[in-house]
Design an enzyme around this catalytic site. Sequence first.
Site, PDB file in Angstrom:
ATOM      1  N   GLN A 105       0.746  -1.310  -0.003  1.00 24.99           N
ATOM      2  CA  GLN A 105      -0.262   0.133  -0.124  1.00 24.99           C
ATOM      3  C   GLN A 105       0.832   1.199   0.068  1.00 24.99           C
ATOM      4  O   GLN A 105       0.243   2.142  -0.144  1.00 24.99           O
ATOM      5  CB  GLN A 105      -0.910   0.199   1.514  1.00 24.99           C
ATOM      6  CG  GLN A 105      -1.773  -1.107   1.163  1.00 24.99           C
ATOM      7  CD  GLN A 105      -2.356  -1.261   2.640  1.00 24.99           C
ATOM      8  OE1 GLN A 105      -3.371  -0.759   3.016  1.00 24.99           O
ATOM      9  NE2 GLN A 105      -1.859  -2.156   3.612  1.00 24.99           N
ATOM     10  N   ASN A 106       2.271   1.072   0.102  1.00 19.98           N
ATOM     11  CA  ASN A 106       3.067   2.143   0.200  1.00 19.98           C
ATOM     12  C   ASN A 106       3.500   2.728  -1.111  1.00 19.98           C
ATOM     13  O   ASN A 106       3.562   1.975  -2.058  1.00 19.98           O
ATOM     14  CB  ASN A 106       4.349   1.793   1.123  1.00 19.98           C
ATOM     15  CG  ASN A 106       4.168   1.175   2.398  1.00 19.98           C
ATOM     16  OD1 ASN A 106       2.959   1.534   2.916  1.00 19.98           O
ATOM     17  ND2 ASN A 106       5.053   0.701   3.034  1.00 19.98           N
ATOM     18  N   VAL A 107       3.639   3.975  -1.016  1.00 18.33           N
ATOM     19  CA  VAL A 107       3.979   4.468  -2.422  1.00 18.33           C
ATOM     20  C   VAL A 107       5.408   5.185  -2.481  1.00 18.33           C
ATOM     21  O   VAL A 107       5.770   5.803  -3.346  1.00 18.33           O
ATOM     22  CB  VAL A 107       3.152   5.948  -2.529  1.00 18.33           C
ATOM     23  CG1 VAL A 107       1.580   5.712  -2.547  1.00 18.33           C
ATOM     24  CG2 VAL A 107       3.374   6.778  -1.508  1.00 18.33           C
ATOM     25  N   ASP A 108       6.340   4.597  -1.617  1.00 19.28           N
ATOM     26  CA  ASP A 108       7.654   5.115  -1.525  1.00 19.28           C
ATOM     27  C   ASP A 108       8.762   4.261  -2.289  1.00 19.28           C
ATOM     28  O   ASP A 108       9.847   4.757  -2.354  1.00 19.28           O
ATOM     29  CB  ASP A 108       8.142   5.077   0.092  1.00 19.28           C
ATOM     30  CG  ASP A 108       7.821   3.700   0.743  1.00 19.28           C
ATOM     31  OD1 ASP A 108       8.144   2.609  -0.042  1.00 19.28           O
ATOM     32  OD2 ASP A 108       7.594   3.691   1.831  1.00 19.28           O
ATOM     33  N   HIS A 123      -1.484   1.331  -4.260  1.00 20.75           N
ATOM     34  CA  HIS A 123      -1.979   2.637  -4.061  1.00 20.75           C
ATOM     35  C   HIS A 123      -1.112   3.498  -4.949  1.00 20.75           C
ATOM     36  O   HIS A 123      -1.042   4.822  -4.575  1.00 20.75           O
ATOM     37  CB  HIS A 123      -1.924   3.009  -2.497  1.00 20.75           C
ATOM     38  CG  HIS A 123      -3.047   2.562  -1.714  1.00 20.75           C
ATOM     39  ND1 HIS A 123      -3.043   2.721  -0.272  1.00 20.75           N
ATOM     40  CD2 HIS A 123      -4.146   1.989  -2.034  1.00 20.75           C
ATOM     41  CE1 HIS A 123      -4.199   1.898  -0.021  1.00 20.75           C
ATOM     42  NE2 HIS A 123      -4.835   1.246  -0.929  1.00 20.75           N
ATOM     43  N   CYS A 131      -0.487  13.815 -15.340  1.00 23.46           N
ATOM     44  CA  CYS A 131      -1.289  15.283 -15.747  1.00 23.46           C
ATOM     45  C   CYS A 131      -2.797  15.001 -15.364  1.00 23.46           C
ATOM     46  O   CYS A 131      -3.336  14.000 -15.790  1.00 23.46           O
ATOM     47  CB  CYS A 131      -1.036  15.442 -17.078  1.00 23.46           C
ATOM     48  SG  CYS A 131      -1.909  16.988 -17.767  1.00 23.46           S
ATOM     49  N   CYS A 134      -4.350  15.536 -19.421  1.00 22.63           N
ATOM     50  CA  CYS A 134      -4.229  14.629 -20.634  1.00 22.63           C
ATOM     51  C   CYS A 134      -3.556  13.119 -19.995  1.00 22.63           C
ATOM     52  O   CYS A 134      -3.317  12.331 -20.737  1.00 22.63           O
ATOM     53  CB  CYS A 134      -2.719  15.326 -21.425  1.00 22.63           C
ATOM     54  SG  CYS A 134      -1.240  15.378 -20.822  1.00 22.63           S
ATOM     55  N   PRO A 218       3.789  -4.147  15.569  1.00 23.71           N
ATOM     56  CA  PRO A 218       3.993  -3.914  17.358  1.00 23.71           C
ATOM     57  C   PRO A 218       2.613  -3.818  17.865  1.00 23.71           C
ATOM     58  O   PRO A 218       2.723  -4.059  19.211  1.00 23.71           O
ATOM     59  CB  PRO A 218       4.745  -2.639  17.432  1.00 23.71           C
ATOM     60  CG  PRO A 218       5.127  -2.229  15.968  1.00 23.71           C
ATOM     61  CD  PRO A 218       4.385  -2.815  14.943  1.00 23.71           C
ATOM     62  N   GLU A 219       1.374  -3.621  17.017  1.00 24.43           N
ATOM     63  CA  GLU A 219       0.216  -3.411  17.709  1.00 24.43           C
ATOM     64  C   GLU A 219      -0.904  -4.551  17.173  1.00 24.43           C
ATOM     65  O   GLU A 219      -0.567  -4.580  15.943  1.00 24.43           O
ATOM     66  CB  GLU A 219      -0.309  -2.110  17.415  1.00 24.43           C
ATOM     67  CG  GLU A 219       0.551  -0.748  18.013  1.00 24.43           C
ATOM     68  CD  GLU A 219       0.644  -0.801  19.443  1.00 24.43           C
ATOM     69  OE1 GLU A 219      -0.367  -1.389  20.010  1.00 24.43           O
ATOM     70  OE2 GLU A 219       1.478   0.048  19.904  1.00 24.43           O
TER      71      GLU A 219
HETATM   72  P1  OAD Z   1      -1.380   2.990   8.778  1.00 23.74           P
HETATM   73  O1  OAD Z   1      -0.732   4.176   9.225  1.00 23.74           O
HETATM   74  O2  OAD Z   1      -2.545   2.718   8.970  1.00 23.74           O
HETATM   75  O3  OAD Z   1      -0.847   1.757   9.971  1.00 23.74           O
HETATM   76  C1  OAD Z   1       0.648   1.926  10.274  1.00 23.74           C
HETATM   77  C2  OAD Z   1       0.472   0.349  11.073  1.00 23.74           C
HETATM   78  O4  OAD Z   1       2.133   0.180  11.229  1.00 23.74           O
HETATM   79  C3  OAD Z   1      -0.114   0.557  12.249  1.00 23.74           C
HETATM   80  O5  OAD Z   1      -0.855  -0.931  12.418  1.00 23.74           O
HETATM   81  C4  OAD Z   1       1.175   0.305  13.283  1.00 23.74           C
HETATM   82  O6  OAD Z   1       0.900  -0.365  14.536  1.00 23.74           O
HETATM   83  C5  OAD Z   1       2.231  -0.404  12.585  1.00 23.74           C
HETATM   84  N1  OAD Z   1       3.520  -0.179  13.090  1.00 23.74           N
HETATM   85  C6  OAD Z   1       4.037   0.685  13.731  1.00 23.74           C
HETATM   86  N2  OAD Z   1       5.633   0.785  13.857  1.00 23.74           N
HETATM   87  C7  OAD Z   1       5.919  -0.205  13.240  1.00 23.74           C
HETATM   88  C8  OAD Z   1       7.141  -0.975  12.982  1.00 23.74           C
HETATM   89  N3  OAD Z   1       8.158  -0.373  13.393  1.00 23.74           N
HETATM   90  N4  OAD Z   1       7.158  -2.073  11.920  1.00 23.74           N
HETATM   91  C9  OAD Z   1       5.939  -2.706  11.729  1.00 23.74           C
HETATM   92  N5  OAD Z   1       4.744  -1.850  11.869  1.00 23.74           N
HETATM   93  C10 OAD Z   1       4.693  -0.835  12.405  1.00 23.74           C
HETATM   94  O7  OAD Z   1      -1.002   2.516   7.517  1.00 23.74           O
HETATM   95  P2  OAD Z   1      -1.566   1.450   6.390  1.00 23.74           P
HETATM   96  O8  OAD Z   1      -2.023   0.438   6.872  1.00 23.74           O
HETATM   97  O9  OAD Z   1      -0.243   1.383   5.551  1.00 23.74           O
HETATM   98  O10 OAD Z   1      -4.024   5.091   1.810  1.00 23.74           O
HETATM   99  O11 OAD Z   1      -2.546   2.388   5.707  1.00 23.74           O
HETATM  100  C11 OAD Z   1      -3.152   2.232   4.768  1.00 23.74           C
HETATM  101  C12 OAD Z   1      -3.601   3.194   3.804  1.00 23.74           C
HETATM  102  O12 OAD Z   1      -4.183   4.226   4.530  1.00 23.74           O
HETATM  103  C13 OAD Z   1      -2.631   3.943   3.298  1.00 23.74           C
HETATM  104  O13 OAD Z   1      -1.910   3.249   2.117  1.00 23.74           O
HETATM  105  C14 OAD Z   1      -3.065   5.054   2.856  1.00 23.74           C
HETATM  106  C15 OAD Z   1      -3.847   5.568   4.144  1.00 23.74           C
HETATM  107  O14 OAD Z   1      -4.841   6.182   4.258  1.00 23.74           O
HETATM  108  C16 OAD Z   1      -4.293   6.153   1.004  1.00 23.74           C
HETATM  109  O15 OAD Z   1      -3.699   7.070   1.022  1.00 23.74           O
HETATM  110  C17 OAD Z   1      -5.178   5.657  -0.119  1.00 23.74           C
END
Ligand code: OAD
Length: 254
Positions: A105-108, A123, A131, A134, A218-219
């Site tokens: 889901q990461n864009v990095d 994502h 653009c 276009c 971690p959670e």
């Molecule tokens: P979140 O920010 O919702 O969740 C991050 C998760 O990483 C949480 O469950 C944390 O507990 C966990 N976390 C924290 N530290 C960590 C570590 N050191 N190692 C592993 N996990 C750790 O991120 P996503 O689930 O990726 O979408 O969010 C999903 C989508 O929500 C994103 O792609 C983005 C956002 O809105 C769009 O922008 C469309």
Amino acid sequence: MTDLSSLIEQSAQACARARRGVALTGAGISIESGIPPFRGKGGLWEKIDPMKYAHIEALERNPAEVWQVLFLGIADHLTKAAPNAGHKGLHRLEQMGVLQTIITQNVDGLHQAAGSGDVIEFHGTHARLRCMSCHQSALWHTVSLEVIPPRCGCGGFLRPDVVMFGELIDTALLQRSQTLAATCDVMLVVGTSATVEPAAYLPVLAKHNSAFIIEINPEPTPLTHRISDVTLLGPAGEMMDRLVNKVADLRHGD
Ligand code: OAD
């Protein structure tokens, strides 16, 4: 053996047997690379309201504001980031023949930077601009940021090629991800809150098709104790290192 050691052992055994492993990753895997997550403490959505700045209607209404508040801040974090032990561990699993594909889901772009070969950018990607008129693609270094929002040659506004709230996931990527989820034997779910659909449904689909689900976070999340067979409660870097080393031991018959 501690509880965690026994969970790592179980996870490693499932990985060592796997032939069609898939990983689903989220913002948590990139935290140790210095990129903040979206939810929770220090998360982006704590500082800015996603409906105000991360929704497609906000971008269409006020592109300059969304660029200033959201896109430029994310770009600044991404230019400084390098893959960490979590990304590298997933690459090692691919080299060992355990993992087939990463759905992120990461864009990095950090999975590709770590060497992973088959990465589905669910994502989209921040590395590319598109653009809004276009739909032509552009790379950041070819674009002048003197005026925000930057413009395409056609005069339209450029935006990062990411999926914003209110937009659909690319159909081909969604279908491929669902097929992989439905046919994998192991799914590693790393660093995602598993709260954003349709990505959050992929582990459920995998589980319903008999995959072994290993969660690293971690959670606890909505998947923990319901969908995940094992949850390694800890940071991605350390948990991946321990897991991958154990898989390597099993593969070498130790
Ligand atoms: P979140 O920010 O919702 O969740 C991050 C998760 O990483 C949480 O469950 C944390 O507990 C966990 N976390 C924290 N530290 C960590 C570590 N050191 N190692 C592993 N996990 C750790 O991120 P996503 O689930 O990726 O979408 O969010 C999903 C989508 O929500 C994103 O792609 C983005 C956002 O809105 C769009 O922008 C469309």
